[in-house]
Design a protein around this motif. Structure first.
Motif, PDB file in Angstrom:
ATOM      1  N   ASP A 157       0.847  -1.118   0.062  1.00 20.55           N
ATOM      2  CA  ASP A 157      -0.219   0.040   0.222  1.00 20.55           C
ATOM      3  C   ASP A 157       0.739   1.206  -0.029  1.00 20.55           C
ATOM      4  OD1 ASP A 157       0.372   0.649   2.792  1.00 20.55           O
ATOM      5  OD2 ASP A 157      -1.059  -0.279   3.540  1.00 20.55           O
ATOM      6  N   ARG A 158       0.355   2.654   0.087  1.00 20.67           N
ATOM      7  CA  ARG A 158       1.103   3.461  -0.102  1.00 20.67           C
ATOM      8  C   ARG A 158       1.861   3.914   1.141  1.00 20.67           C
ATOM      9  NH1 ARG A 158      -3.253   7.735  -2.940  1.00 20.67           N
ATOM     10  NH2 ARG A 158      -3.414   6.768  -4.751  1.00 20.67           N
ATOM     11  N   ASP A 159       1.855   3.274   2.144  1.00 16.74           N
ATOM     12  CA  ASP A 159       2.911   3.555   3.159  1.00 16.74           C
ATOM     13  C   ASP A 159       3.909   2.530   3.259  1.00 16.74           C
ATOM     14  OD1 ASP A 159       1.354   5.531   4.120  1.00 16.74           O
ATOM     15  OD2 ASP A 159      -0.134   4.417   5.249  1.00 16.74           O
TER      16      ASP A 159
ATOM     17  N   ALA B 122      12.777  10.442 -12.200  1.00 18.04           N
ATOM     18  CA  ALA B 122      11.912  11.066 -11.391  1.00 18.04           C
ATOM     19  C   ALA B 122      12.861  11.605 -10.324  1.00 18.04           C
ATOM     20  CB  ALA B 122      10.740  10.393 -10.788  1.00 18.04           C
ATOM     21  N   PHE B 123      12.366  12.866  -9.643  1.00 13.28           N
ATOM     22  CA  PHE B 123      12.898  13.441  -8.408  1.00 13.28           C
ATOM     23  C   PHE B 123      11.843  12.716  -7.157  1.00 13.28           C
ATOM     24  CE2 PHE B 123      14.351  16.487 -11.389  1.00 13.28           C
ATOM     25  CZ  PHE B 123      15.643  16.618 -10.833  1.00 13.28           C
TER      26      PHE B 123
ATOM     27  N   ALA C 251       9.205   5.862  -6.648  1.00 10.94           N
ATOM     28  CA  ALA C 251       8.732   7.071  -7.139  1.00 10.94           C
ATOM     29  C   ALA C 251       7.511   6.660  -7.821  1.00 10.94           C
ATOM     30  CB  ALA C 251       9.629   8.029  -8.024  1.00 10.94           C
ATOM     31  N   THR C 252       7.493   5.767  -8.534  1.00  5.83           N
ATOM     32  CA  THR C 252       6.554   5.646  -9.550  1.00  5.83           C
ATOM     33  C   THR C 252       5.199   4.497  -9.048  1.00  5.83           C
ATOM     34  OG1 THR C 252       7.764   4.109 -10.770  1.00  5.83           O
ATOM     35  CG2 THR C 252       7.751   6.391 -11.477  1.00  5.83           C
ATOM     36  N   LEU C 253       5.477   3.659  -8.086  1.00  8.85           N
ATOM     37  CA  LEU C 253       4.747   2.736  -7.612  1.00  8.85           C
ATOM     38  C   LEU C 253       3.503   3.421  -6.865  1.00  8.85           C
ATOM     39  CD1 LEU C 253       6.971  -0.287  -6.622  1.00  8.85           C
ATOM     40  CD2 LEU C 253       5.131  -0.455  -8.057  1.00  8.85           C
ATOM     41  N   LEU C 254       2.291   3.076  -7.114  1.00  4.99           N
ATOM     42  CA  LEU C 254       1.154   3.810  -6.637  1.00  4.99           C
ATOM     43  C   LEU C 254       1.197   5.409  -6.466  1.00  4.99           C
ATOM     44  CD1 LEU C 254       0.441   1.371  -3.774  1.00  4.99           C
ATOM     45  CD2 LEU C 254      -0.007   1.067  -6.007  1.00  4.99           C
ATOM     46  N   ARG C 255       2.030   5.638  -7.513  1.00  2.00           N
ATOM     47  CA  ARG C 255       2.236   7.291  -7.542  1.00  2.00           C
ATOM     48  C   ARG C 255       3.129   7.867  -6.387  1.00  2.00           C
ATOM     49  NH1 ARG C 255      -3.014   8.099  -8.685  1.00  2.00           N
ATOM     50  NH2 ARG C 255      -3.474   7.888 -11.085  1.00  2.00           N
ATOM     51  N   GLY C 256       4.263   6.768  -5.890  1.00  2.00           N
ATOM     52  CA  GLY C 256       4.880   7.354  -4.858  1.00  2.00           C
ATOM     53  C   GLY C 256       4.761   6.555  -3.652  1.00  2.00           C
TER      54      GLY C 256
ATOM     55  N   TYR D 193      13.608   4.627  -8.217  1.00  2.00           N
ATOM     56  CA  TYR D 193      12.505   5.201  -9.358  1.00  2.00           C
ATOM     57  C   TYR D 193      11.307   4.171  -9.284  1.00  2.00           C
ATOM     58  CZ  TYR D 193      10.597   6.171 -13.845  1.00  2.00           C
ATOM     59  OH  TYR D 193       9.885   6.477 -14.965  1.00  2.00           O
TER      60      TYR D 193
END
Lengths: 366, 366
Positions: free
Chosen positions: B99-101, B161-162, B121-126, B118
């Motif tokens: 999940d996002r955490d 991505a940063f 940065a990109t999994l689940l929009r970060g 990277y």
């Protein structure tokens, strides 16, 4: 009460504000200039359907103004939001050659906006992106707010980035040729914005229900869309990275994502699934807050979105399980957006299985 | 004059400050707790070499503290910074379920840090990322500052991505087993940081040149690395997205990228190429500013980095052309970082072909 603006502002932190400019695509070069993009190379990403209509005039407008446009056309439909299609874009764009100031112009609906926006987010660690929405859902939702991404075998939008556009060029005349089912699906997001944050917009939709559902009255559409876009812009401004208030934009979406997944993507359109999900969320809201919620009025409007498939044929246990695996969950708690009253929403994780089942039965009733 | 800190702070805007914590990898769970990450699932990405040594103790430390670690091991070397390897990570992580955490812990050198960073940065929009550098270059450069990405057939780091880490856990004892060539290559970036922004650090390196070049004196290393990391941290803090001052970190890099590309990636290490590039930039700086630049002192230190290949065998015209296509260029102007004096650098695009050629001859002389 509702006016027809030529521009809506999306105020972001750190001076990265951008505008939604309601104008013709022919004005694209002038707007690129207004936002400080210097003429040179630019990439235009579109799909076969939108491209057939707008590729040529957009290319001509850009070239006449001194731009060197490179147009890339992807197949239409959700399957273009894939790692494979993304790689095609990377290869094409990097072989053509860009620098960090080369803008990517996303000309299309949600798929093109998400795919091209994500390519722009990640090429050279981020190049400018200009969103030119051509579907209703893109005009009021997906082109705004900076969410970009592609799908993965395990779920939709699981790979992505937040990347705000430099400007959104919204030509409402592009909606004239939208198929009816896409229009009514997009109306689900318009109604969502009204219900969660703009009671006046809801009254406007209710009053003109037949006309806005068919999309035929240009004068009404030109009032309704900027207003719905403004709701999204204001919520995104408060919470760019979806840690807090932005979550209310997911009203109806916990059920909707489950419906789309269980039925198989493409069976229900996103908007059709959201309409059903909103009916479920409406039921749960009214159950907690009977006095404050005009349940029958809202449900009447939601039922005006035509359904091509009968959601009651889906297995409830499958839908329940699919909700459990939504990427917006924190840990094991499934989160729902409910209404306090018309025009105000909140997030909760505290809903019993029995209540969810009742909501599902209500939402899948014709 | 130079002390041994236990932590260096990277101050970013909007409360996203993070720390570089100099401690043992065994303390990782405590540090995750300190930065507010709640125990649950976590992903550890490492490579076969680093993994063989640290996978097991890190997994044990995490499990003992209540984490559920999922360890992914990628092949060592630059070829893992690829779209294919990234897809392997996406598939593995998304099928396992996050999940996002859920934090991604990058345990390795620059390749692992860039690739895992990277993906995070990109999994689940970060999702959160924790950098655990194990190479010198990662300790003082690549693990800091949030640059993440993969390579493309047309060039290095073109997709990225940063994405700032939540914390950097820097265990300097991981450097004990680093091969000598990797160590001296990493020293190029340490010297770079000294030369562009920390004259005292340069004096320290100059004074202890033989000892820091071999990496054998633990006491010196534990002073030098946090100091070099601090330079990077401070420059990144001022300019997170590389629009201004951060560009000075590219001292020596315009030539270096061209050398790596023309010789074929892997012939020169990045650090070896940067050392040559810095000699060229030093020459150009001294040409403009003869009095202010201690050219012979700096050049002596730069020549202490052993070269495995003779750069004078490269064709100057090829190098010149490769510089022209560097992704950091704006339009057609090739940008160089030069020194005002020891400890202060600036960016310029205004260098004649004749001067570049002279700089190349100087830099490729033994």
């Amino acid at each position: 009460m509702i006016d027809t603006p030529s521009s809506v502002s999306v105020p972001l932190k750190r001076g990265r504000d951008y505008a939604i400019r309601y104008t013709s695509l022919r004005d694209l070069p002038g707007i690129l200039h207004d936002v400080g993009l210097r003429t040179g190379k630019c990439v235009v990403v579109t799909d076969e359907n939108v491209g057939a209509q707008y590729r040529s005039p957009v290319r001509t407008a850009l070239s006449s103004a001194g731009w060197i446009p490179h147009v890339i056309t992807v197949p239409p439909g959700e399957k273009s939001k894939s790692a494979d299609q993304l790689q095609v874009l990377y290869d094409d764009i990097l072989e053509w050659g860009i620098d960090r100031d080369t803008p990517v112009i996303a000309l299309g609906g949600g798929v093109v906006g998400d795919l091209a926006g994500y390519a722009a987010a990640t090429l050279l660690r981020g190049v400018p992106v200009v969103q030119c929405p051509t579907s209703l859902i893109a005009h009021v939702d997906s082109a705004l707010g900076g969410k970009t991404g592609i799908n993965h075998a395990t779920g939709k939008n699981l790979i992505g980035a937040f990347h705000q556009p430099n400007v959104v060029v919204a030509d409402l005349d592009t909606l004239g040729t939208l198929p009816q089912r896409e229009w009514t699906s997009g109306m689900a997001e318009v109604i969502k914005h009204a219900v969660i944050a703009d009671a006046d917009l809801f009254s406007f939709i209710e009053e003109h229900l037949v006309d806005v559902m068919t999309g035929r009255r240009r004068d009404l559409i030109h009032k309704m869309i900027p207003r719905a876009a403004k709701v999204k812009a204001e919520i995104v401004a408060e919470d760019e990275k979806e840690s807090g208030r932005r979550a209310i934009l997911n009203f109806g979406h916990t059920f909707a994502h489950a419906i789309e997944s269980v039925a198989g993507y493409g069976t229900f359109t996103h908007g059709e699934a959201v309409a059903i999900g909103m009916r479920a969320a409406l039921f749960l809201s009214a159950q907690r807050n009977t006095q404050a919620i005009p349940r029958e009025n809202i449900d009447y409007v939601l039922r005006a979105i035509p359904q091509q498939h009968d959601p009651s044929e889906l297995d409830w246990q499958d839908v329940r399980r699919a909700m459990q695996s939504d990427k917006k969950n924190k840990g094991d708690v499934v989160r729902f957006v409910l209404l306090d009253r018309l025009g105000q929403a909140y997030v909760t994780g505290d809903i019993s299985d029995a209540a969810l089942r009742q909501a599902w039965d209500f939402a899948t009733r014709p």
